[in-house]
Scaffold this motif. Structure first.
Motif, short mmCIF file in Angstrom:
data_model
loop_
_atom_site.label_atom_id
_atom_site.label_comp_id
_atom_site.label_asym_id
_atom_site.label_seq_id
_atom_site.Cartn_x
_atom_site.Cartn_y
_atom_site.Cartn_z
N LYS A 137 -46.99 -32.97 -92.22
CA LYS A 137 -46.52 -34.18 -91.27
C LYS A 137 -45.24 -34.72 -91.98
CE LYS A 137 -48.67 -32.21 -87.49
NZ LYS A 137 -47.58 -31.12 -86.68
N MET A 138 -45.13 -35.34 -93.51
CA MET A 138 -44.49 -36.38 -93.35
C MET A 138 -43.40 -35.98 -94.31
SD MET A 138 -46.01 -39.35 -93.87
CE MET A 138 -45.65 -39.92 -94.91
N PRO A 139 -41.79 -36.52 -93.84
CA PRO A 139 -40.66 -35.96 -94.44
C PRO A 139 -40.63 -35.61 -96.37
CG PRO A 139 -40.28 -38.23 -93.19
CD PRO A 139 -42.32 -37.44 -93.80
N LEU A 140 -40.23 -34.54 -96.85
CA LEU A 140 -40.19 -33.99 -97.91
C LEU A 140 -41.03 -33.69 -98.47
CD1 LEU A 140 -37.18 -36.66 -99.20
CD2 LEU A 140 -37.16 -35.02 -97.59
N GLU A 172 -45.85 -41.59 -98.83
CA GLU A 172 -44.56 -42.21 -98.68
C GLU A 172 -43.99 -42.49 -100.66
OE1 GLU A 172 -46.50 -45.30 -96.76
OE2 GLU A 172 -45.45 -44.87 -94.82
N GLU A 173 -44.94 -42.06 -101.20
CA GLU A 173 -44.90 -42.82 -103.25
C GLU A 173 -43.46 -41.53 -102.74
OE1 GLU A 173 -45.89 -45.28 -105.25
OE2 GLU A 173 -45.93 -46.22 -103.01
N ILE A 174 -44.21 -40.35 -102.79
CA ILE A 174 -43.10 -39.30 -103.39
C ILE A 174 -42.17 -39.45 -102.06
CG2 ILE A 174 -42.64 -36.35 -102.84
CD1 ILE A 174 -46.29 -36.64 -103.46
N GLY A 175 -42.20 -39.42 -100.75
CA GLY A 175 -40.81 -39.53 -100.07
C GLY A 175 -40.01 -41.04 -100.71
N ALA A 210 -35.44 -40.27 -97.35
CA ALA A 210 -36.53 -39.49 -96.97
C ALA A 210 -36.34 -39.30 -95.63
CB ALA A 210 -37.48 -39.35 -97.10
N ARG A 211 -35.73 -40.16 -94.22
CA ARG A 211 -36.03 -39.42 -93.31
C ARG A 211 -34.53 -38.70 -93.07
NH1 ARG A 211 -38.94 -44.35 -92.83
NH2 ARG A 211 -37.22 -45.16 -92.43
N TYR A 212 -33.25 -39.77 -93.78
CA TYR A 212 -32.19 -39.53 -93.39
C TYR A 212 -32.11 -38.01 -93.64
CZ TYR A 212 -30.41 -43.67 -92.68
OH TYR A 212 -29.71 -45.16 -92.41
N ILE A 213 -32.45 -37.50 -94.79
CA ILE A 213 -32.56 -35.98 -95.52
C ILE A 213 -32.87 -34.98 -94.32
CG2 ILE A 213 -33.54 -34.17 -97.70
CD1 ILE A 213 -33.64 -37.05 -99.26
N ASP A 214 -34.59 -35.21 -93.75
CA ASP A 214 -35.78 -34.78 -93.18
C ASP A 214 -34.77 -34.27 -91.88
OD1 ASP A 214 -37.97 -33.54 -92.78
OD2 ASP A 214 -38.31 -34.92 -91.19
N GLU A 215 -34.32 -35.48 -91.35
CA GLU A 215 -33.67 -35.73 -89.96
C GLU A 215 -32.50 -35.21 -89.31
OE1 GLU A 215 -35.38 -39.26 -87.99
OE2 GLU A 215 -37.70 -38.64 -88.46
N ALA A 236 -36.78 -26.47 -91.42
CA ALA A 236 -36.87 -28.09 -91.06
C ALA A 236 -35.91 -28.50 -90.49
CB ALA A 236 -37.77 -28.83 -92.53
N ARG A 237 -34.66 -28.19 -90.78
CA ARG A 237 -33.51 -28.98 -90.18
C ARG A 237 -33.22 -28.35 -88.55
NH1 ARG A 237 -30.86 -28.20 -95.24
NH2 ARG A 237 -30.77 -26.26 -94.63
N GLU A 238 -34.04 -27.62 -87.96
CA GLU A 238 -33.74 -27.62 -86.83
C GLU A 238 -34.68 -27.95 -86.38
OE1 GLU A 238 -34.20 -22.90 -86.70
OE2 GLU A 238 -32.09 -22.59 -87.79
#
Length: 511
Positions: free
Chosen positions: A77-80, A51-54, A179-184, A145-147
């Motif tokens: 399992k975490m974004p980015l 979460e600190e990195i995200g 971070a979630r917008y980037i990931d999802e 990841a995008r898929e």
């Protein structure tokens, strides 16, 4: 570099020795997760560190447990996050150089302190190489990841258009939303402007502590306070997009910071402030946003010639767009003549929906809400004309990338329109659409990609422009008026922002 460490109970013997390695290499050290307790389940420190990195508060992580395996599983399992475990020095640096790993995981029960210190030093000293083969391979990883999130934003990304978020506020960094917008949601960049920061700073208490600290330290100039706040946010955001920047070959993954809009008609001060802000941010994927006014054009050329990344803003008409593109090319030609690299990047931001709001009462029903798209499509045609042919080919052969056309102001102003209208209408390969958060979420929920711009789009745009002129709209004059009104609107937001900072500074010091 900011390095965050976390551990479960089994990994604690390595925490301080490895923190000291990071400090000895000149890095800032942070800690995350529980630091005491006899039995800490490994997902807890893994989640806290990631979460600190995200949130953009840390660049790399050192994550520990007994074997290194459990925290690796949890972290990935975490974004980015790209986490990998190793017990040798070669892999420790190779995982960064080839794969852009940002979290190293180690087992305190499988290695001694000295080998762990050598491994961490190799990890922290390594940088992603940006070699073509590694960019290609990592790009395929990002695509996997995008898929995992097949939604309309993914469909839009697959047209070749890149989606940037036209919004920034500190809480979307702190709580992991960006971070979630980037990931999802396939978001690959971010833009800001004075209006966005005015609302973020004036209407919330998110920045109050930093304003108070800056004022207490003797920083009293309100512009200086603002740029300190903005650069802090945008550096954190840029850290989240850094892998996209590297994988794209420095043609995506950017964040934009605008010079004072009061300088829209002041060439020399725009140059000096833009140069100062770029150096102060010291972030390779930051863009300086410069208005594309007649006085802004020579500033754009000069800043490009100095090697800055530039987002040309406040463009409406094809004539204004061509002026911005010419300034970019002239700046690159000056760099080429001086023997400099041509690896800086630029976008030209064409505002869409403001056309239709301005012409709403002057056009018949069959032309209502069509002028903005038509004007933007004419700019898209101009883009293809400008970035082809011998003049451009000579620069491209030396490594230059085209100045990407960016569609801005793509939220709908007419409540009778679908809230995804301008996004659907302007899907185009090789372009960028910077989308306000509300519109981004709407498109992710119910947007639809119905096609992409092509030759027929150009023909329709030309017919629309001619019909608008026949209906009595002076399209050229309206484009000039919109640029002036846009400048004045940003000026008003800037004044509001400065007043809000003044008021907060005084009130917070008194309290």
């Amino acid at each position: 570099m900011r390095v965050v460490l976390a551990s479960d109970h089994a990994g604690r013997p390595l925490i301080e020795p490895l923190a000291e390695v990071a400090r000895s290499l000149g890095h800032e050290v942070l800690y995350a997760g529980p630091m005491t307790g006899d039995a800490i389940d490994y997902p807890e420190p893994a989640k806290a560190l990631c979460e600190e990195i995200g949130a953009g508060r840390a660049d790399r992580g050192i994550l520990l447990c007994g074997s290194g395996a459990g925290v690796t599983v949890a972290a990935n399992k975490m974004p980015l996050i790209r986490a990998s475990s190793t017990e040798n020095i070669y892999t420790a640096h190779q995982m960064v150089e080839h794969d852009a790993v940002n979290v190293i995981t180690l087992g305190a029960r499988t290695m001694g302190v000295e080998p762990a210190k050598e491994i961490v030093a190799a990890f922290l000293n390594a940088e992603f190489t940006c070699e073509a083969r590694h960019r290609r391979r990592l790009g395929k990883v990002l695509q996997i990841a995008r898929e995992q999130h097949m939604n309309p934003m993914y469909d839009l990304h697959e047209t070749g258009q890149r989606i940037w978020l036209d919004y920034i506020r500190r809480d979307i960094l702190d709580n992991g939303t960006l971070a979630r917008y980037i990931d999802e949601l396939s978001v690959t960049g971010l833009t800001s402007n004075p209006s966005i920061f005015d609302k973020a700073i004036a209407d919330t208490d998110l920045y109050d502590d930093e304003i108070k600290a800056l004022s207490a330290s003797g920083t009293t100039d309100r512009e200086e306070i603002f740029f300190a706040l903005a650069i802090d946010d945008l550096k954190r955001a840029a850290a989240l997009f850094r892998t996209i920047w590297d994988v794209s070959g420095h043609t995506d993954g950017c964040c934009s910071l605008e010079v004072s809009p009061l300088l829209a008609n002041d060439t020399d001060t725009t140059i000096s402030q833009g140069d100062m802000l770029f150096k102060k941010a010291d972030t390779p994927n930051l863009m300086i946003k410069v208005p594309g006014t007649p006085e802004g054009a020579p500033a754009i050329e000069e800043l490009i010639a100095r090697g800055l990344n530039i987002n040309v803003t406040l463009l409406f008409s094809e004539a204004q767009y061509r002026r911005a593109a010419e300034a970019y090319i002239k700046g690159l030609e000056r760099r080429a003549e001086a023997g400099e690299s041509l690896d800086n990047f630029s976008v030209a931001s064409v505002f869409v929906s403001r056309w239709d709001k301005a012409a709403m009462d002057d056009l018949p029903a069959d032309l209502k809400d069509k002028l903005g798209v038509a004007a933007s499509v004419q700019c898209w045609r101009a883009f293809h004309e400008i970035f082809s042919g011998p003049r451009w080919d000579a620069l491209a052969a030396k490594g230059a990338s085209p100045q990407k056309l960016l569609f801005a102001s793509t939220s709908t102003k007419d409540p009778s329109l679908p809230d995804t209208y301008y996004v659907s209408e302007l899907a185009a390969d090789g372009t960028v659409n910077t989308i306000p958060e509300k519109t981004l979420l709407a498109f992710a929920d119910h947007g639809e990609v119905t096609g992409t711009l092509d030759k027929s789009s150009i023909e329709e745009a030309d017919r629309t422009i001619e019909a608008c002129k026949a209906a009595g709209v002076d399209v050229d004059a309206l484009g000039e008026r919109l640029q002036i009104e846009g400048r004045d609107s940003f000026n008003a937001s800037w004044h509001d922002l400065m007043e809000a900072i003044d008021e907060k500074s005084k009130n917070l010091q008194t309290s």
